[in-house]
Design a protein around this motif. Structure first.
Motif, mmCIF file in Angstrom:
data_model
loop_
_atom_site.group_PDB
_atom_site.id
_atom_site.type_symbol
_atom_site.label_atom_id
_atom_site.label_comp_id
_atom_site.label_asym_id
_atom_site.label_seq_id
_atom_site.Cartn_x
_atom_site.Cartn_y
_atom_site.Cartn_z
ATOM 1 N N GLY A 145 0.801 -1.211 0.000
ATOM 2 C CA GLY A 145 0.000 0.000 0.000
ATOM 3 C C GLY A 145 0.832 1.258 0.000
ATOM 4 N N TRP A 146 0.202 2.318 -0.445
ATOM 5 C CA TRP A 146 0.775 3.664 -0.365
ATOM 6 C C TRP A 146 -0.113 4.493 0.561
ATOM 7 C CZ3 TRP A 146 5.409 5.241 -2.136
ATOM 8 C CH2 TRP A 146 6.036 4.491 -3.125
ATOM 9 N N CYS A 188 5.394 3.829 1.688
ATOM 10 C CA CYS A 188 5.096 2.503 1.152
ATOM 11 C C CYS A 188 4.996 1.547 2.344
ATOM 12 C CB CYS A 188 6.235 2.091 0.222
ATOM 13 S SG CYS A 188 6.142 0.419 -0.426
ATOM 14 N N ALA A 189 4.064 0.606 2.278
ATOM 15 C CA ALA A 189 3.873 -0.300 3.407
ATOM 16 C C ALA A 189 3.447 -1.682 2.932
ATOM 17 C CB ALA A 189 2.835 0.269 4.366
ATOM 18 N N ARG A 190 3.674 -2.660 3.802
ATOM 19 C CA ARG A 190 3.360 -4.059 3.480
ATOM 20 C C ARG A 190 2.538 -4.674 4.602
ATOM 21 N NH1 ARG A 190 6.765 -8.831 5.024
ATOM 22 N NH2 ARG A 190 6.151 -10.612 3.735
ATOM 23 N N GLU A 191 1.505 -5.366 4.211
ATOM 24 C CA GLU A 191 0.690 -6.158 5.133
ATOM 25 C C GLU A 191 0.836 -7.607 4.701
ATOM 26 O OE1 GLU A 191 -3.444 -5.443 4.804
ATOM 27 O OE2 GLU A 191 -3.992 -6.724 6.505
ATOM 28 N N PRO A 192 1.617 -8.406 5.423
ATOM 29 C CA PRO A 192 1.895 -9.762 4.970
ATOM 30 C C PRO A 192 0.744 -10.737 5.220
ATOM 31 C CG PRO A 192 3.014 -9.341 7.043
ATOM 32 C CD PRO A 192 2.352 -8.044 6.638
ATOM 33 N N GLY A 193 0.695 -11.769 4.413
ATOM 34 C CA GLY A 193 -0.190 -12.900 4.644
ATOM 35 C C GLY A 193 -1.655 -12.661 4.412
ATOM 36 N N THR A 194 -2.000 -11.698 3.567
ATOM 37 C CA THR A 194 -3.403 -11.391 3.321
ATOM 38 C C THR A 194 -3.575 -10.791 1.934
ATOM 39 O OG1 THR A 194 -5.339 -10.183 4.139
ATOM 40 C CG2 THR A 194 -3.224 -9.074 4.270
ATOM 41 N N SER A 195 -4.814 -10.764 1.484
ATOM 42 C CA SER A 195 -5.132 -10.099 0.218
ATOM 43 C C SER A 195 -6.328 -9.164 0.373
ATOM 44 C CB SER A 195 -5.418 -11.138 -0.875
ATOM 45 O OG SER A 195 -6.498 -11.952 -0.485
ATOM 46 N N SER A 196 -6.661 -8.809 1.606
ATOM 47 C CA SER A 196 -7.809 -7.924 1.809
ATOM 48 C C SER A 196 -7.486 -6.483 1.438
ATOM 49 C CB SER A 196 -8.303 -8.005 3.248
ATOM 50 O OG SER A 196 -7.273 -7.590 4.137
ATOM 51 N N CYS A 197 -6.263 -6.051 1.786
ATOM 52 C CA CYS A 197 -5.727 -4.765 1.315
ATOM 53 C C CYS A 197 -6.598 -3.547 1.642
ATOM 54 C CB CYS A 197 -5.456 -4.824 -0.183
ATOM 55 S SG CYS A 197 -4.337 -6.152 -0.649
ATOM 56 N N LEU A 198 -7.089 -3.504 2.865
ATOM 57 C CA LEU A 198 -7.830 -2.324 3.284
ATOM 58 C C LEU A 198 -6.896 -1.122 3.369
ATOM 59 C CD1 LEU A 198 -10.001 -3.875 6.128
ATOM 60 C CD2 LEU A 198 -10.653 -3.453 3.754
ATOM 61 N N PRO A 252 -3.974 2.121 7.805
ATOM 62 C CA PRO A 252 -2.572 1.893 8.160
ATOM 63 C C PRO A 252 -2.373 0.952 9.349
ATOM 64 C CG PRO A 252 -3.258 4.118 8.745
ATOM 65 C CD PRO A 252 -4.339 3.541 7.904
ATOM 66 N N GLN A 253 -3.370 0.760 10.178
ATOM 67 C CA GLN A 253 -3.168 -0.061 11.372
ATOM 68 C C GLN A 253 -2.860 -1.514 11.023
ATOM 69 O OE1 GLN A 253 -6.517 -1.075 13.914
ATOM 70 N NE2 GLN A 253 -7.976 -0.514 12.298
ATOM 71 N N TRP A 254 -3.241 -1.972 9.835
ATOM 72 C CA TRP A 254 -3.032 -3.369 9.471
ATOM 73 C C TRP A 254 -1.660 -3.622 8.859
ATOM 74 C CZ3 TRP A 254 -6.420 -5.751 12.065
ATOM 75 C CH2 TRP A 254 -7.721 -5.247 12.213
ATOM 76 N N TYR A 255 -0.938 -2.602 8.513
ATOM 77 C CA TYR A 255 0.314 -2.756 7.790
ATOM 78 C C TYR A 255 1.477 -2.872 8.760
ATOM 79 C CZ TYR A 255 -2.196 -2.066 3.486
ATOM 80 O OH TYR A 255 -3.071 -2.236 2.442
ATOM 81 N N GLU A 256 2.328 -3.829 8.486
ATOM 82 C CA GLU A 256 3.367 -4.223 9.434
ATOM 83 C C GLU A 256 4.723 -3.605 9.130
ATOM 84 O OE1 GLU A 256 3.038 -8.369 10.532
ATOM 85 O OE2 GLU A 256 5.211 -8.570 10.284
ATOM 86 N N ASN A 257 5.057 -3.491 7.858
ATOM 87 C CA ASN A 257 6.376 -2.995 7.450
ATOM 88 C C ASN A 257 6.202 -1.670 6.710
ATOM 89 O OD1 ASN A 257 6.525 -6.328 6.597
ATOM 90 N ND2 ASN A 257 7.824 -5.537 8.233
ATOM 91 N N TRP A 258 7.080 -0.721 7.025
ATOM 92 C CA TRP A 258 6.966 0.630 6.465
ATOM 93 C C TRP A 258 8.311 1.131 5.950
ATOM 94 C CZ3 TRP A 258 2.410 3.441 6.239
ATOM 95 C CH2 TRP A 258 1.305 2.869 6.892
ATOM 96 N N GLY A 259 8.252 1.903 4.871
ATOM 97 C CA GLY A 259 9.425 2.629 4.438
ATOM 98 C C GLY A 259 9.556 3.922 5.236
ATOM 99 N N PRO A 260 10.670 4.616 5.090
ATOM 100 C CA PRO A 260 10.910 5.850 5.857
ATOM 101 C C PRO A 260 10.068 7.029 5.380
ATOM 102 C CG PRO A 260 12.707 5.462 4.338
ATOM 103 C CD PRO A 260 11.840 4.242 4.275
ATOM 104 N N GLY A 261 9.514 6.946 4.161
ATOM 105 C CA GLY A 261 8.690 8.023 3.642
ATOM 106 C C GLY A 261 9.475 8.958 2.740
ATOM 107 N N ILE A 262 8.736 9.646 1.868
ATOM 108 C CA ILE A 262 9.359 10.592 0.950
ATOM 109 C C ILE A 262 8.413 11.772 0.744
ATOM 110 C CG2 ILE A 262 8.450 9.520 -1.168
ATOM 111 C CD1 ILE A 262 11.344 10.015 -2.315
#
Length: 126
Positions: free
Chosen positions: A35-36, A97-107, A110-120
């Motif tokens: 996700g973005w 940019c963020a990643r929510e592993p092990g799912t395809s619901s893709c809401l 942001p609370q569901w996303y586990e890994n994050w980039g530093p931002g730009i």
């Protein structure tokens, strides 16, 4: 170790375009949501677009950017893109940019996303 790194931000005039890239490492795209998100001063982080890596037809785009922003994935390059067209001053902010592993619901929450980039930073001037 999972890492995400954004690039492609900058300053642009209203009506212009930018393409953000998110290069990932430490895992191989299999079954997760990418996700973005964006955050501007004084506001909460909000979802912009998301995509399921196991089914790229499964995408969500926030109403505020629908028809202007497109999320896409290049598995061979381990990269997720956000093409931003017809930019507006209200699109300014830090994009993550963020990643929510092990799912395809893709809401777009942001609370569901586990890994994050530093931002730009993205700045759109009137």
């Amino acid at each position: 170790q999972v890492q995400l790194a954004e690039s492609g931000g900058g300053s642009v005039q209203a009506g212009g375009s930018l393409r953000l890239s998110c290069v990932v490492s430490g895992f191989t795209f299999a079954r997760e949501c990418m996700g973005w998100f964006r955050q501007s001063p004084g506001k909460e982080r909000e979802g912009v677009a998301s995509l399921a890596t196991s089914d790229q037809s499964n995408r969500r785009v926030d109403a505020s950017v629908r028809g202007r922003f497109t999320i896409s994935l290049d598995i061979a390059k381990n990269t997720v893109y956000l093409q931003m067209d017809k930019l507006r001053p209200e699109d300014s902010g830090i994009y993550y940019c963020a990643r929510e592993p092990g799912t395809s619901s893709c809401l777009l929450d942001p609370q569901w996303y586990e890994n994050w980039g530093p931002g730009i930073q993205v700045t759109v001037s009137a």
